[in-house]
Write a protein that holds these residues in place. Sequence first.
Motif, PDB file in Angstrom:
ATOM      1  N   TRP A 269       0.819  -1.366   0.038  1.00  0.00           N
ATOM      2  CA  TRP A 269      -0.090  -0.004  -0.104  1.00  0.00           C
ATOM      3  C   TRP A 269       0.759   1.144   0.114  1.00  0.00           C
ATOM      4  O   TRP A 269       1.937   1.233   0.623  1.00  0.00           O
TER       5      TRP A 269
ATOM      6  N   ASN B 284      -6.455  -3.158  -6.132  1.00  0.00           N
ATOM      7  CA  ASN B 284      -7.756  -2.595  -5.409  1.00  0.00           C
ATOM      8  C   ASN B 284      -8.459  -1.810  -6.218  1.00  0.00           C
ATOM      9  O   ASN B 284      -9.449  -0.869  -5.870  1.00  0.00           O
ATOM     10  N   SER B 285      -7.950  -1.129  -7.462  1.00  0.00           N
ATOM     11  CA  SER B 285      -8.896  -0.377  -8.363  1.00  0.00           C
ATOM     12  C   SER B 285      -9.582  -1.097  -9.660  1.00  0.00           C
ATOM     13  O   SER B 285     -10.361  -0.448 -10.084  1.00  0.00           O
TER      14      SER B 285
ATOM     15  N   GLN C 173     -11.462  -8.673  -9.271  1.00  0.00           N
ATOM     16  CA  GLN C 173     -11.003  -8.898  -7.795  1.00  0.00           C
ATOM     17  C   GLN C 173     -11.311 -10.438  -7.421  1.00  0.00           C
ATOM     18  O   GLN C 173     -10.480 -10.985  -6.988  1.00  0.00           O
TER      19      GLN C 173
ATOM     20  N   GLY D 121      -1.157  -0.912  -4.462  1.00  0.00           N
ATOM     21  CA  GLY D 121      -2.337   0.047  -4.985  1.00  0.00           C
ATOM     22  C   GLY D 121      -2.264   0.990  -3.970  1.00  0.00           C
ATOM     23  O   GLY D 121      -1.409   1.163  -3.034  1.00  0.00           O
TER      24      GLY D 121
ATOM     25  N   ARG E 248      -4.331   4.172  -1.658  1.00  0.00           N
ATOM     26  CA  ARG E 248      -5.261   4.279  -0.531  1.00  0.00           C
ATOM     27  C   ARG E 248      -6.740   4.942  -1.079  1.00  0.00           C
ATOM     28  O   ARG E 248      -6.423   6.146  -1.855  1.00  0.00           O
TER      29      ARG E 248
ATOM     30  N   ALA F 230      -9.595   4.138  -6.454  1.00  0.00           N
ATOM     31  CA  ALA F 230      -9.483   2.807  -5.402  1.00  0.00           C
ATOM     32  C   ALA F 230     -10.824   2.447  -4.845  1.00  0.00           C
ATOM     33  O   ALA F 230     -11.701   3.151  -4.592  1.00  0.00           O
ATOM     34  N   ARG F 231     -11.182   1.110  -5.112  1.00  0.00           N
ATOM     35  CA  ARG F 231     -12.517   0.595  -4.660  1.00  0.00           C
ATOM     36  C   ARG F 231     -12.161  -0.120  -3.312  1.00  0.00           C
ATOM     37  O   ARG F 231     -10.846  -0.753  -3.235  1.00  0.00           O
TER      38      ARG F 231
ATOM     39  N   MET G 222     -11.612  -3.263  -0.941  1.00  0.00           N
ATOM     40  CA  MET G 222     -11.265  -4.531  -1.050  1.00  0.00           C
ATOM     41  C   MET G 222     -11.874  -5.275  -0.292  1.00  0.00           C
ATOM     42  O   MET G 222     -12.079  -5.136   0.855  1.00  0.00           O
TER      43      MET G 222
ATOM     44  N   VAL H 202      -8.834  -9.250   1.054  1.00  0.00           N
ATOM     45  CA  VAL H 202      -7.639  -8.471   2.211  1.00  0.00           C
ATOM     46  C   VAL H 202      -7.117  -9.878   2.814  1.00  0.00           C
ATOM     47  O   VAL H 202      -6.134  -9.803   3.397  1.00  0.00           O
TER      48      VAL H 202
ATOM     49  N   HIS I 124      -0.088  -7.618   4.278  1.00  0.00           N
ATOM     50  CA  HIS I 124      -0.198  -6.110   3.698  1.00  0.00           C
ATOM     51  C   HIS I 124       0.853  -5.374   4.457  1.00  0.00           C
ATOM     52  O   HIS I 124       1.188  -5.389   5.533  1.00  0.00           O
TER      53      HIS I 124
END
Length: 353
Positions: free
Chosen positions: A28, A96-97, A103, A130, A132, A139-140, A142, A147, A152
């Motif tokens: 991230w 995450n976009s 996804q 991706g 934030r 960004a969508r 997740m 996740v 992460h």
Amino acid sequence: MHSALTVTPAELPALLLHVAVVRPVFVWGPPGIGKSSLVRAFADSLGLPCVTLVGTQLAAEDLIGVPELRDGRSRFAPPESIARDEPYCLFLDELNSSSPEVQKAFYSLILDRRIGSYELPAGSIVIGAGNRATDNALARPMASALVNRLVHVHLRASATDWLAWAAGAGVHPWVRDYLTERPDQLWVAPPNTEEAFSTPRSWHMLSDALHSFGDDVDETTVRLLAGGTLTGQHAAGFAAYVKTVRHRYGLDAIVRGDAGWPRAPHDRDLLYFFAEAFRARLVKELPASREHASPAVRDFSIRAKGLLVELAEISLECAQLVVATDDDGMPVLPAWFLVEVTRDLPRLVAARA
């Protein structure tokens, strides 16, 4: 997604070396700090080809593949870019976009390292990256199932790391020298409006443009290039810095007394630049406690107060800038120095109130 625990670009490879080889990792970070280039460099260090899939450019069938008949039965044929015989690094950029359907298509690939009947070769690694949602980027949210399939890691910009890299990457010396003096300007949070803002990527873009123009680039073009790549305040400071370099006129000369603050109206940009540089010098050199100040530092503090008086005579606004608080209203300069300023420079303090 945010975390108080972050890593710098220099720390990321060692972390990936131990984690990405056993579990998929998601990096991230805000735009422009080098996530993609760091992943590609990591893959190169392992001798693995890096296959990049950009989430915003994919449809679900781009991953799952298309159905084909074999021996009277249908099966999905994965795309050639993924279905490889040798181990590789699969880099899922802007994961995450991507749309919810894309996804979902990543689920088995990330957790089971498999798409249909195709399984990633042993020794392959999977890394995603991706921005934030708070970065004003596409960004969508997740899904929790996705996740929970990833380790992460949160990356932050580091001026120390970037300058060490820039020294061997051919970054323009004006850019390197300016950020050495103002490392706080390497990166800012993305603004809410559509405008240029400072990131390691944008400083690199500015460097490339300066190299393209050559050393005889004029001041107007420098301002144009800086304004098109950097935060407005940083662009003005950089353009003023270039002006000082060309005129062999720097803050050190002012502090030594070999030169004075610029007074000409057309040099007002220089005055603001020197005021900000003077503030940064005070923050760097003055200790939190006066008892810890060496005789040389105490002499410097006396000289600094004299320079503040001279600066206030030219521009009270610039002098206020030197002693101003931060965005949260907290003092930036040491309390003991501000007390002495309050005692010795009442006009300046009164103006601040």
